[in-house]
Design a protein around this motif. Structure first.
Motif, PDB file in Angstrom:
ATOM      1  N   PHE A  10      29.601  26.352 -33.119  1.00 53.31           N
ATOM      2  CA  PHE A  10      29.196  25.004 -33.528  1.00 53.31           C
ATOM      3  C   PHE A  10      28.273  24.442 -32.463  1.00 53.31           C
ATOM      4  CE2 PHE A  10      33.157  25.544 -35.835  1.00 53.31           C
ATOM      5  CZ  PHE A  10      32.910  24.923 -37.050  1.00 53.31           C
ATOM      6  N   ASP A  11      26.999  24.288 -32.798  1.00 54.56           N
ATOM      7  CA  ASP A  11      26.041  23.702 -31.861  1.00 54.56           C
ATOM      8  C   ASP A  11      24.846  23.242 -32.674  1.00 54.56           C
ATOM      9  OD1 ASP A  11      24.284  23.091 -29.695  1.00 54.56           O
ATOM     10  OD2 ASP A  11      25.310  24.554 -28.445  1.00 54.56           O
ATOM     11  N   ASP A  12      24.269  22.097 -32.302  1.00 51.56           N
ATOM     12  CA  ASP A  12      23.098  21.637 -33.049  1.00 51.56           C
ATOM     13  C   ASP A  12      21.804  22.035 -32.364  1.00 51.56           C
ATOM     14  OD1 ASP A  12      23.727  19.906 -30.982  1.00 51.56           O
ATOM     15  OD2 ASP A  12      22.772  18.187 -31.940  1.00 51.56           O
ATOM     16  N   ASP A  13      21.897  22.787 -31.277  1.00 57.12           N
ATOM     17  CA  ASP A  13      20.710  23.277 -30.574  1.00 57.12           C
ATOM     18  C   ASP A  13      20.375  24.677 -31.104  1.00 57.12           C
ATOM     19  OD1 ASP A  13      18.957  24.567 -28.788  1.00 57.12           O
ATOM     20  OD2 ASP A  13      19.671  23.374 -27.104  1.00 57.12           O
ATOM     21  N   VAL A  14      19.306  24.727 -31.882  1.00 56.69           N
ATOM     22  CA  VAL A  14      18.936  25.978 -32.551  1.00 56.69           C
ATOM     23  C   VAL A  14      18.683  27.103 -31.550  1.00 56.69           C
ATOM     24  CG1 VAL A  14      17.297  27.003 -34.177  1.00 56.69           C
ATOM     25  CG2 VAL A  14      17.975  24.631 -34.435  1.00 56.69           C
ATOM     26  N   ASN A  15      18.116  26.760 -30.385  1.00 56.40           N
ATOM     27  CA  ASN A  15      17.850  27.793 -29.373  1.00 56.40           C
ATOM     28  C   ASN A  15      19.139  28.418 -28.848  1.00 56.40           C
ATOM     29  OD1 ASN A  15      15.070  27.274 -29.535  1.00 56.40           O
ATOM     30  ND2 ASN A  15      15.272  25.584 -28.089  1.00 56.40           N
ATOM     31  N   ILE A  16      20.134  27.569 -28.612  1.00 58.10           N
ATOM     32  CA  ILE A  16      21.427  28.072 -28.141  1.00 58.10           C
ATOM     33  C   ILE A  16      22.068  28.947 -29.215  1.00 58.10           C
ATOM     34  CG2 ILE A  16      23.790  27.405 -27.524  1.00 58.10           C
ATOM     35  CD1 ILE A  16      22.459  26.205 -25.326  1.00 58.10           C
ATOM     36  N   LEU A  17      22.008  28.482 -30.460  1.00 56.87           N
ATOM     37  CA  LEU A  17      22.581  29.264 -31.561  1.00 56.87           C
ATOM     38  C   LEU A  17      21.930  30.634 -31.647  1.00 56.87           C
ATOM     39  CD1 LEU A  17      22.833  26.589 -34.417  1.00 56.87           C
ATOM     40  CD2 LEU A  17      24.723  27.637 -33.163  1.00 56.87           C
ATOM     41  N   GLU A  18      20.612  30.647 -31.538  1.00 56.43           N
ATOM     42  CA  GLU A  18      19.879  31.903 -31.662  1.00 56.43           C
ATOM     43  C   GLU A  18      20.218  32.844 -30.508  1.00 56.43           C
ATOM     44  OE1 GLU A  18      15.231  32.948 -31.861  1.00 56.43           O
ATOM     45  OE2 GLU A  18      15.878  31.311 -33.174  1.00 56.43           O
ATOM     46  N   LEU A  19      20.209  32.295 -29.302  1.00 56.73           N
ATOM     47  CA  LEU A  19      20.501  33.087 -28.114  1.00 56.73           C
ATOM     48  C   LEU A  19      21.918  33.668 -28.176  1.00 56.73           C
ATOM     49  CD1 LEU A  19      19.396  33.923 -25.330  1.00 56.73           C
ATOM     50  CD2 LEU A  19      20.508  31.888 -24.402  1.00 56.73           C
ATOM     51  N   CYS A  20      22.888  32.808 -28.452  1.00 63.37           N
ATOM     52  CA  CYS A  20      24.278  33.263 -28.527  1.00 63.37           C
ATOM     53  C   CYS A  20      24.457  34.290 -29.633  1.00 63.37           C
ATOM     54  CB  CYS A  20      25.223  32.088 -28.782  1.00 63.37           C
ATOM     55  SG  CYS A  20      25.362  30.968 -27.385  1.00 63.37           S
ATOM     56  N   SER A  21      23.815  34.050 -30.773  1.00 61.02           N
ATOM     57  CA  SER A  21      23.926  34.978 -31.903  1.00 61.02           C
ATOM     58  C   SER A  21      23.423  36.360 -31.530  1.00 61.02           C
ATOM     59  CB  SER A  21      23.128  34.470 -33.107  1.00 61.02           C
ATOM     60  OG  SER A  21      23.677  33.265 -33.568  1.00 61.02           O
ATOM     61  N   ILE A  22      22.258  36.394 -30.884  1.00 60.06           N
ATOM     62  CA  ILE A  22      21.662  37.687 -30.509  1.00 60.06           C
ATOM     63  C   ILE A  22      22.581  38.430 -29.548  1.00 60.06           C
ATOM     64  CG2 ILE A  22      19.760  38.767 -29.241  1.00 60.06           C
ATOM     65  CD1 ILE A  22      17.986  36.426 -30.410  1.00 60.06           C
ATOM     66  N   ILE A  23      23.020  37.733 -28.492  1.00 62.72           N
ATOM     67  CA  ILE A  23      23.840  38.371 -27.463  1.00 62.72           C
ATOM     68  C   ILE A  23      25.165  38.866 -28.029  1.00 62.72           C
ATOM     69  CG2 ILE A  23      25.095  37.948 -25.293  1.00 62.72           C
ATOM     70  CD1 ILE A  23      21.933  38.112 -25.170  1.00 62.72           C
ATOM     71  N   LEU A  24      25.820  38.006 -28.787  1.00 63.54           N
ATOM     72  CA  LEU A  24      27.150  38.363 -29.291  1.00 63.54           C
ATOM     73  C   LEU A  24      27.083  39.410 -30.394  1.00 63.54           C
ATOM     74  CD1 LEU A  24      28.685  34.790 -29.142  1.00 63.54           C
ATOM     75  CD2 LEU A  24      29.273  36.725 -27.658  1.00 63.54           C
ATOM     76  N   THR A  25      26.035  39.363 -31.198  1.00 65.37           N
ATOM     77  CA  THR A  25      25.851  40.400 -32.228  1.00 65.37           C
ATOM     78  C   THR A  25      25.630  41.753 -31.569  1.00 65.37           C
ATOM     79  OG1 THR A  25      24.893  38.771 -33.724  1.00 65.37           O
ATOM     80  CG2 THR A  25      24.523  41.062 -34.271  1.00 65.37           C
TER      81      THR A  25
END
Length: 125
Positions: A10-25
């Motif tokens: 849950f985050d409204d910062d698209v950059n954080i979402l994208e970064l976390c998604s890439i790393i965790l995926t």
């Protein structure tokens, strides 16, 4: 290493979402994201996450309220929540919210992976 664990961010910062998604995926997790927190229970029912990453400043109700809603729910209170924020008093915010762990922003990606692994191991021990 494939873990097949699902992380809901849950985050409204698209950059954080994208970064976390890439790393965790890349680490073998299934990642789902949400830019709002008022619908946390519906999201959790749909996604069935193993871990939740919760931003403090997420609209509409904020991270503390959203985490409290989850932790008050008998079916979902066992799901570990990692609170993340750039606030200096993040440990107090996380405690107020009832989160299981916290991660100050900005964080490095190793820290992110470590804390996710840590809460998952604690959940199963």
């Amino acid at each position: 290493m494939s873990t097949h664990k699902t992380i809901l961010i849950f985050d409204d910062d698209v950059n954080i979402l994208e970064l976390c998604s890439i790393i965790l995926t890349e680490s073998g997790y299934q990642v789902e994201i949400s830019e709002t927190s008022h619908d946390i229970i519906e999201k959790v029912i749909t996604v069935k996450p193993d871990v939740i990453l919760m931003d403090n400043w997420i609209p509409d109700i904020g991270g503390i309220k959203a985490t409290q809603l989850l932790k008050q729910h008998p079916d979902f209170k066992h799901i570990p929540v990692i609170y993340f924020s750039a606030n200096n008093d993040i440990h107090i915010l996380a405690e107020t919210a009832g989160a299981d762990a916290y991660l100050p922003k900005p964080f490095d990606l190793i820290e992110l992976e470590n804390i996710v692994t840590d809460v998952l191991e604690r959940k199963h021990s």
